[in-house]
Design an enzyme around this catalytic site. Structure first.
Site, PDB file in Angstrom:
ATOM      1  N   HIS A   1       0.870  -1.179   0.000  1.00  0.00           N
ATOM      2  CA  HIS A   1       0.000   0.000   0.000  1.00  0.00           C
ATOM      3  C   HIS A   1       0.913   1.236   0.000  1.00  0.00           C
ATOM      4  O   HIS A   1       2.026   1.190   0.522  1.00  0.00           O
ATOM      5  CB  HIS A   1      -0.822  -0.064   1.296  1.00  0.00           C
ATOM      6  CG  HIS A   1      -1.908   0.936   1.429  1.00  0.00           C
ATOM      7  ND1 HIS A   1      -1.672   2.253   1.754  1.00  0.00           N
ATOM      8  CD2 HIS A   1      -3.257   0.818   1.309  1.00  0.00           C
ATOM      9  CE1 HIS A   1      -2.829   2.890   1.831  1.00  0.00           C
ATOM     10  NE2 HIS A   1      -3.801   2.052   1.558  1.00  0.00           N
TER      11      HIS A   1
ATOM     12  N   GLN B   1      -4.962  -5.150   6.957  1.00  0.00           N
ATOM     13  CA  GLN B   1      -5.973  -6.087   6.445  1.00  0.00           C
ATOM     14  C   GLN B   1      -5.960  -7.365   7.271  1.00  0.00           C
ATOM     15  O   GLN B   1      -7.009  -7.929   7.581  1.00  0.00           O
ATOM     16  CB  GLN B   1      -5.692  -6.424   4.966  1.00  0.00           C
ATOM     17  CG  GLN B   1      -5.783  -5.238   4.037  1.00  0.00           C
ATOM     18  CD  GLN B   1      -7.186  -4.670   3.912  1.00  0.00           C
ATOM     19  OE1 GLN B   1      -8.170  -5.395   4.031  1.00  0.00           O
ATOM     20  NE2 GLN B   1      -7.285  -3.379   3.678  1.00  0.00           N
TER      21      GLN B   1
ATOM     22  N   ASP C   1       2.803  -4.466   8.235  1.00  0.00           N
ATOM     23  CA  ASP C   1       1.550  -3.733   8.045  1.00  0.00           C
ATOM     24  C   ASP C   1       0.424  -4.767   8.153  1.00  0.00           C
ATOM     25  O   ASP C   1       0.234  -5.587   7.248  1.00  0.00           O
ATOM     26  CB  ASP C   1       1.574  -3.061   6.663  1.00  0.00           C
ATOM     27  CG  ASP C   1       0.215  -2.498   6.260  1.00  0.00           C
ATOM     28  OD1 ASP C   1      -0.744  -2.612   7.042  1.00  0.00           O
ATOM     29  OD2 ASP C   1       0.118  -1.960   5.139  1.00  0.00           O
TER      30      ASP C   1
HETATM   31  N1  ALA Z   1      -6.332   0.924   2.627  1.00  0.00           N
HETATM   32  C1  ALA Z   1      -7.735   1.032   2.365  1.00  0.00           C
HETATM   33  C2  ALA Z   1      -8.136   0.232   1.157  1.00  0.00           C
HETATM   34  O1  ALA Z   1      -7.443  -0.655   0.748  1.00  0.00           O
HETATM   35  C3  ALA Z   1      -8.216   2.410   2.341  1.00  0.00           C
HETATM   36  O2  ALA Z   1      -9.175   0.495   0.599  1.00  0.00           O
END
Ligand code: ALA
Length: 415
Positions: free
Chosen positions: A132, A212, A209
């Site tokens: 990300h 998720q 991280d």
């Molecule tokens: N990191 C978040 C997404 O994947 C905002 O949508």
């Protein structure tokens, strides 16, 4: 992911669980709300809303500063929430839990404070191709300041992160490796333990991280043995504005503070200031008090349902969704890693993803469309935008049927 094999024994009653979420009483464009964007931000159960209301209406006061009862009560509940987070992550001590504004802030904090104090020209920072932006840009910023270099570990054509490919990037100059435990785009679950173990052998600091991962699997920082880990409350069915940074005590206390202000100091004078140890060291200013307490309520809520029960339910929905989506002619699914969960990203031939998203919205189906804050991954996949359906603990097979129905409509209108 270590899960007990799926047996749909009916113990997890998703329709009852949905009643805990007031938002599902609403309709969108006159349609049943089908929320398939939990990967972006999860909906909030009544318990979290009540916790916010309770703090703000019955004992709200600033924390760590007042001798009066409200302040003491609020401080106690705030610190109890810290302990809940520590227990949730299996952290040895709640002193290792720092509350930040977001997971993004946690990553920026580690990059600026640990990186700023420890990186020098020629040092190497290893990340992966599926990160990300929040796990790319802070490293680019500190690399620019210090002269360190970023090394990007490749993913496989299936969107898998293989431990060997990450470990192959380690050299005598590698100082830190930062990677996601689960991709926000492809749902890939990464081999955290193997990467961390190899990094430890080489004295490389590890940053995970878990934004998720934390909503789909049990996370154990002692088992993973990572040095730092971040996640955000809003993805764990908690409120916005709160991130969690877990860190190794010796590393945290050797780092300079991120920001200066109230609560992080021992003494202040015009000749100099001394700082508290973690977590206060990194918590300058008044934090998001009611929101942190409500994160504790969110943790109680998901733990009450059972992390394994949630994961088994989500796996059932994921398998159902994958089968249904694969059956749509012209739909291309991205990411085929052997270990993945809860996220399905795809394109529809000849249908621009943004148009697909708008048509789904008219059907009450909420998905995320675009680059998903992962432009380098998009480039590697050879796409500019994907439609992403992400599953939460309240997702039903009816939701997936509505998605499939909406996709057929999109094909009829756009194809
Ligand atoms: N990191 C978040 C997404 O994947 C905002 O949508």
């Amino acid at each position: 992911m270590n899960l007990v094999p799926l047996k749909n024994e009916g113990r997890y009653d998703v329709h009852r669980v949905r009643q805990d979420f007031p938002i599902f009483q609403q309709q969108v464009h006159g349609q049943r709300l089908v929320y398939l964007d939990s990967g972006s931000s999860a909906q909030k159960p009544q318990a979290v809303l009540e916790s916010l209301k309770e703090t703000l209406t019955t004992h709200y006061a600033n924390i760590h500063r007042g001798l009066y009862e409200f302040s003491q009560t609020t401080t106690t509940k705030f610190e109890q929430a810290r302990q809940k987070v520590a227990d949730f992550l299996h952290a040895p001590s709640s002193d290792q839990i720092v509350f930040t504004r977001s997971a993004t802030e946690g990553l920026n904090l580690v990059a600026a404070c640990w990186g700023g104090a420890n990186l020098k020209a020629g040092d190497e920072i290893v990340i992966t191709q599926l990160e990300h932006h929040a796990n790319i840009v802070p490293w680019q910023m500190i690399a620019e300041k210090t002269g360190a270099k970023i090394i990007v570990a490749p993913i496989t054509p299936y969107g898998d992160v293989r431990a060997d490919d990450v470990i192959a990037c380690f050299t005598s100059r590698t100082k830190i490796v930062a990677f996601s435990a689960m991709s926000n785009v492809l749902g890939t679950i990464t081999p955290v333990k193997q990467i961390v173990a190899a990094a430890k052998e080489r004295d490389i600091v590890t940053v995970v991280d878990a934004c998720q991962a934390v909503m789909h699997q049990s996370v154990n920082v002692q088992d993973w043995d990572c040095d730092f880990l971040v996640f955000s409350a809003h993805k764990l069915y908690g409120p916005n504005g709160v991130g969690v940074l877990y860190g190794r005590t010796d590393l945290l206390n050797a780092m300079p503070p991120y920001q200066g202000g109230g609560d992080m100091i021992e003494t202040v004078s015009f000749s100099g200031t001394t700082y508290k140890n973690a977590p206060a060291r990194f918590e300058a200013g008044t934090p998001a008090i009611a929101e942190v307490i409500a994160l504790g309520a969110a943790i109680d809520y998901v733990c009450g349902l059972g992390l394994d029960a949630i994961a088994r339910h989500e796996k059932m929905i994921f398998d159902y969704a994958e089968e249904k989506l694969q059956a749509i002619a012209g739909l291309r699914l991205y990411g085929k890693a052997p270990d993945r969960a809860s996220i399905l990203a795809f394109t529809l031939d000849n249908c621009p993803s943004s148009d697909v998203g708008m048509i789904l919205d008219q059907k009450g189906v909420c998905v995320r469309v675009g680059h998903h804050c992962a432009m380098p991954l998009m480039e590697c996949l050879g796409v500019t935008a994907l439609v992403r359906a992400s599953i939460g603990l309240y997702t039903t097979t009816e939701d997936i049927d509505a998605l499939v129905d909406g996709l057929h409509t999109a094909q009829r209108l756009l194809g």
